[in-house]
Design a protein around this motif. Structure first.
Motif, PDB file in Angstrom:
ATOM      1  N   VAL A  15     108.456   7.001  98.377  1.00  0.00           N
ATOM      2  CA  VAL A  15     107.991   8.369  98.182  1.00  0.00           C
ATOM      3  C   VAL A  15     107.255   8.431  96.863  1.00  0.00           C
ATOM      4  N   ILE A  16     106.034   8.933  96.878  1.00  0.00           N
ATOM      5  CA  ILE A  16     105.299   9.117  95.630  1.00  0.00           C
ATOM      6  C   ILE A  16     104.831  10.563  95.537  1.00  0.00           C
ATOM      7  N   THR A  17     104.681  11.037  94.321  1.00  0.00           N
ATOM      8  CA  THR A  17     104.185  12.382  94.094  1.00  0.00           C
ATOM      9  C   THR A  17     103.520  12.399  92.731  1.00  0.00           C
ATOM     10  N   THR A  18     103.163  13.573  92.268  1.00  0.00           N
ATOM     11  CA  THR A  18     102.587  13.714  90.936  1.00  0.00           C
ATOM     12  C   THR A  18     103.250  14.887  90.239  1.00  0.00           C
ATOM     13  N   SER A  19     103.430  14.747  88.937  1.00  0.00           N
ATOM     14  CA  SER A  19     103.939  15.862  88.139  1.00  0.00           C
ATOM     15  C   SER A  19     102.809  16.504  87.352  1.00  0.00           C
ATOM     16  N   SER A  20     101.567  16.283  87.797  1.00  0.00           N
ATOM     17  CA  SER A  20     100.400  16.766  87.057  1.00  0.00           C
ATOM     18  C   SER A  20     100.140  18.248  87.272  1.00  0.00           C
ATOM     19  N   GLY A  21     100.636  18.814  88.382  1.00  0.00           N
ATOM     20  CA  GLY A  21     100.298  20.189  88.709  1.00  0.00           C
ATOM     21  C   GLY A  21      98.910  20.344  89.291  1.00  0.00           C
ATOM     22  N   ALA A  22      98.223  19.227  89.565  1.00  0.00           N
ATOM     23  CA  ALA A  22      96.857  19.271  90.095  1.00  0.00           C
ATOM     24  C   ALA A  22      96.918  19.405  91.610  1.00  0.00           C
ATOM     25  N   LEU A  23      96.764  20.610  92.137  1.00  0.00           N
ATOM     26  CA  LEU A  23      96.809  20.817  93.577  1.00  0.00           C
ATOM     27  C   LEU A  23      95.662  20.059  94.248  1.00  0.00           C
ATOM     28  N   GLY A  24      95.928  19.565  95.447  1.00  0.00           N
ATOM     29  CA  GLY A  24      94.945  18.793  96.193  1.00  0.00           C
ATOM     30  C   GLY A  24      95.059  17.300  95.997  1.00  0.00           C
ATOM     31  N   TRP A  25      95.954  16.867  95.112  1.00  0.00           N
ATOM     32  CA  TRP A  25      96.096  15.434  94.831  1.00  0.00           C
ATOM     33  C   TRP A  25      96.532  14.660  96.065  1.00  0.00           C
ATOM     34  N   GLY A  26      97.490  15.190  96.821  1.00  0.00           N
ATOM     35  CA  GLY A  26      98.175  14.395  97.838  1.00  0.00           C
ATOM     36  C   GLY A  26      97.316  13.956  99.001  1.00  0.00           C
ATOM     37  N   MET A  27      96.346  14.772  99.401  1.00  0.00           N
ATOM     38  CA  MET A  27      95.569  14.416 100.590  1.00  0.00           C
ATOM     39  C   MET A  27      94.699  13.200 100.327  1.00  0.00           C
ATOM     40  N   GLY A  28      94.020  13.177  99.188  1.00  0.00           N
ATOM     41  CA  GLY A  28      93.233  11.996  98.851  1.00  0.00           C
ATOM     42  C   GLY A  28      94.098  10.801  98.529  1.00  0.00           C
ATOM     43  N   ALA A  29      95.196  11.031  97.795  1.00  0.00           N
ATOM     44  CA  ALA A  29      96.077   9.926  97.431  1.00  0.00           C
ATOM     45  C   ALA A  29      96.623   9.235  98.674  1.00  0.00           C
ATOM     46  N   ALA A  30      96.981  10.012  99.699  1.00  0.00           N
ATOM     47  CA  ALA A  30      97.503   9.416 100.935  1.00  0.00           C
ATOM     48  C   ALA A  30      96.466   8.508 101.590  1.00  0.00           C
ATOM     49  N   LEU A  31      95.201   8.902 101.538  1.00  0.00           N
ATOM     50  CA  LEU A  31      94.154   8.042 102.099  1.00  0.00           C
ATOM     51  C   LEU A  31      94.045   6.745 101.313  1.00  0.00           C
ATOM     52  N   GLY A  32      94.142   6.841  99.977  1.00  0.00           N
ATOM     53  CA  GLY A  32      94.104   5.627  99.167  1.00  0.00           C
ATOM     54  C   GLY A  32      95.270   4.709  99.459  1.00  0.00           C
ATOM     55  N   VAL A  33      96.467   5.275  99.661  1.00  0.00           N
ATOM     56  CA  VAL A  33      97.630   4.466 100.015  1.00  0.00           C
ATOM     57  C   VAL A  33      97.386   3.767 101.345  1.00  0.00           C
ATOM     58  N   SER A  34      96.793   4.485 102.295  1.00  0.00           N
ATOM     59  CA  SER A  34      96.533   3.895 103.607  1.00  0.00           C
ATOM     60  C   SER A  34      95.546   2.737 103.512  1.00  0.00           C
ATOM     61  N   VAL A  35      94.541   2.861 102.643  1.00  0.00           N
ATOM     62  CA  VAL A  35      93.591   1.763 102.465  1.00  0.00           C
ATOM     63  C   VAL A  35      94.298   0.550 101.853  1.00  0.00           C
ATOM     64  N   ALA A  36      95.187   0.797 100.877  1.00  0.00           N
ATOM     65  CA  ALA A  36      95.884  -0.302 100.207  1.00  0.00           C
ATOM     66  C   ALA A  36      96.981  -0.912 101.072  1.00  0.00           C
ATOM     67  N   LYS A  37      97.612  -0.096 101.942  1.00  0.00           N
ATOM     68  CA  LYS A  37      98.745  -0.552 102.772  1.00  0.00           C
ATOM     69  C   LYS A  37      98.429  -0.261 104.240  1.00  0.00           C
ATOM     70  N   PRO A  38      97.460  -0.950 104.820  1.00  0.00           N
ATOM     71  CA  PRO A  38      97.003  -0.594 106.169  1.00  0.00           C
ATOM     72  C   PRO A  38      98.054  -0.791 107.251  1.00  0.00           C
ATOM     73  N   SER A  39      99.076  -1.606 106.981  1.00  0.00           N
ATOM     74  CA  SER A  39     100.093  -1.826 108.014  1.00  0.00           C
ATOM     75  C   SER A  39     101.232  -0.811 107.937  1.00  0.00           C
ATOM     76  N   ASP A  40     101.213   0.059 106.926  1.00  0.00           N
ATOM     77  CA  ASP A  40     102.268   1.054 106.778  1.00  0.00           C
ATOM     78  C   ASP A  40     101.841   2.386 107.390  1.00  0.00           C
ATOM     79  N   ARG A  41     102.826   3.149 107.820  1.00  0.00           N
ATOM     80  CA  ARG A  41     102.574   4.518 108.251  1.00  0.00           C
ATOM     81  C   ARG A  41     102.605   5.419 107.017  1.00  0.00           C
ATOM     82  N   VAL A  42     101.592   6.245 106.835  1.00  0.00           N
ATOM     83  CA  VAL A  42     101.496   7.118 105.672  1.00  0.00           C
ATOM     84  C   VAL A  42     101.541   8.568 106.137  1.00  0.00           C
ATOM     85  N   VAL A  43     102.419   9.339 105.499  1.00  0.00           N
ATOM     86  CA  VAL A  43     102.539  10.764 105.799  1.00  0.00           C
ATOM     87  C   VAL A  43     102.284  11.541 104.510  1.00  0.00           C
TER      88      VAL A  43
END
Length: 540
Positions: A400-428
């Motif tokens: 589980v990863i998140t951010t404590s930055s308070g920057a709304l909108g972070w998670g949608m792009g970050a999830a795509l980056g995780v998927s590119v880095a970990k293509p065999s994992d399921r990302v939610v």
């Protein structure tokens, strides 16, 4: 046709193992984009918003095994849009290199179109190092320095301004070999502080270990598990306000939850060791009390500037956390007997579904039922995160990863980056309806690239964090029952997602949600699930 400095820049990136550049380009990036035609090994990942580009780089960097991630932004206007993502990368210590295309020097000197003075000053507060290239023949060394600084510990984002005329100039520089600029290993901890920490933990009646994100970054979670077992200590994750990634298996019998002053494991502790964690990271003034009298506080962190900065620390450790934990265990007195085994914490289960809107714990419980060790959760749901953290299993470091930055909108792009880095994992990606409205352009990338990310949106029709703040403030809004700045209801987010090309549905019940999650898990591309939840739930 002779090659340009842009070709040299791409060659340096490839030599460093960089295979993607996440970008929302403009006209100043033309020399780089043109050179990429001759370097098909580099994937230029187009996004439609700069926040998406930077957050994709952030998510990718967290799972790329130390390889830096690169975002390429357009002049001052693009940089401003990406700063929230840079802040999240800074807090997450993600090695992100932000390349910023700038107007030619002659235009900058005349303050031409999108050429205000000192663009780098905008990024300086969010970067380990910021520099605007001055000469074409120095570009190679400038980029090499940026990559080295981003990856050397503690890692973090850097900013490099690239004037268009320099990038378009004929290639004239040879880059230093990456092997001569690779990451410098962190040093060993102070042996006297290690001895003091081991002695304090050995005699503690009720030791408590706080598992921080540095342990994941430095591949030391297995040693934390061993230390907890050797001591018989309880282990908690960081306070949810500073929590950034899971660092201890939640199914382990020593796991006791998330750090909070109300938690029994915290109230009973006489020695608390914050290991690789931020310590007492404040959300509001006075929100974090000093440790109780008589409690010994140990703090380790990869960044010495983080240690003891709020309430101080009795024993401090810095350096490589594998060395820190290994030497702590070796320094425990011979014959040390661990504390008695703890009873397993009660399983957290969702209450039976009431007649009415779904509640966040029910959503979290339904998601938890689908999580396995190949699932990665990116949480960006603000007031819903506490329920998610309480219900979701976290058995794999960084599951589980998140951010404590308070920057709304972070998670949608970050999830795509995780998927590119970990293509065999399921990302939610679990996002709130407020966060969605900042991060929606990520859906275009998900659809274009068919990245198999499930977007699970919790729609309570409100900025619940704003209403919660007014509730804590406790004045006219509470008296009147009117919460200005709360109501954002109205959009049909499933329809918006479908408009981007991501199959979507809206659900209102537990059975519908379970079915939708199962179907999304089997999909070979992105899916979007909008869950209507109780608008009166303001979180903790």
């Amino acid at each position: 046709m002779s090659e340009s400095a842009a070709h040299t820049l791409i060659d340096i990136l490839l030599d460093w193992g960089v295979r993607q550049v996440f970008t929302c380009p403009g006209s100043t990036e033309a020399p780089f984009l043109d050179a990429s035609v001759d370097r098909p090994e580099l994937d230029v990942c187009l996004t439609t918003h700069e926040l998406t580009a930077v957050t994709m780089a952030d998510g990718y960097a967290r799972f790329a095994g130390g390889v830096p991630a690169v975002a390429y932004l357009h002049t001052n206007v693009g940089l401003v849009n990406g700063l929230g993502g840079m802040y999240a990368a800074q807090l997450g210590r993600a090695p992100v290199v932000v390349l910023n295309g700038l107007k030619a020097g002659v235009i900058q000197s005349r303050r031409g179109f999108t050429a205000p003075p000192d663009v780098g000053a905008l990024a300086a507060g969010y970067a380990k190092w910021s520099w605007q290239a001055q000469r074409a023949e120095h570009l190679a060394q400038d980029l090499s320095r940026a990559l080295q600084t981003a990856t050397n510990g503690p890692p973090g984002p850097v900013w490099l301004g690239l004037p268009e005329d320099l990038v378009a100039a004929p290639a004239s520089a040879v880059a230093p070999a990456p092997a001569r600029s690779r990451r410098v290993a962190p040093g060993a901890p102070d042996p006297e502080q290690v001895t003091a920490a081991a002695a304090a933990l050995a005699v503690a009646r009720s030791p408590l270990l706080v598992a921080g994100a540095d342990l994941v970054r430095e591949n030391a979670v297995d040693l934390l598990v061993s230390l907890a077992e050797q001591l018989g200590a309880r282990v908690v994750n960081e306070d949810r306000r500073s929590f950034e990634r899971s660092a201890f298996p939640t199914g382990h019998p020593r796991y006791a939850g998330f750090y909070t002053e109300r938690l029994p494991a915290v109230r009973e502790a006489d020695v608390v060791a914050f290991l690789g964690a931020r310590c007492f990271h404040e959300f509001e003034a006075g929100s974090i009390a000093a440790p109780a009298a008589g409690v010994t506080l140990i703090h380790s962190n990869a960044d010495p500037a983080e240690i003891g900065k709020t309430h101080g620390a009795d024993i401090t450790l810095t350096g490589d956390h594998r060395l820190i934990l290994d030497r702590l265990m070796a320094a425990l007195p011979a014959g040390h007997r661990p504390h008695p085994a703890l009873p397993a914490p009660p399983a957290v289960t969702a209450d039976p579904e009431p007649a009415g809107p779904l509640r966040v714990p029910e959503v979290a419980g339904a998601l938890a039922a689908t999580v396995d060790r190949r699932t990665r959760i990116v949480a960006d749901a603000t007031t819903s995160n506490a329920a998610l953290f309480a219900h979701l299993p976290q058995e794999v470091p960084g599951q589980v990863i998140t951010t404590s930055s308070g920057a709304l909108g972070w998670g949608m792009g970050a999830a795509l980056g995780v998927s590119v880095a970990k293509p065999s994992d399921r990302v939610v990606a679990v996002v709130g309806d407020g966060s969605f409205q900042f991060g929606a352009p990520a859906l275009w990338v998900a659809a274009r690239r068919r990245l198999p990310v499930t977007f699970l949106m919790i729609n309570n029709g409100s900025y619940a964090a704003v209403a919660a703040a007014l509730r804590r403030y406790g004045r006219r809004a509470v008296e009147s029952g009117h919460y200005p700045g709360k109501d954002i209801a109205g959009p049909d987010f499933a329809a918006i997602s479908a408009g981007y090309g991501v199959p979507a549905e809206r659900v209102t019940s537990g059975p519908e949600l379970a079915r939708a999650l199962d179907a999304a898990g089997d999909a070979d591309g992105p899916r979007f699930i909008e869950v209507l939840t109780d608008p009166g739930d303001l979180g903790p």
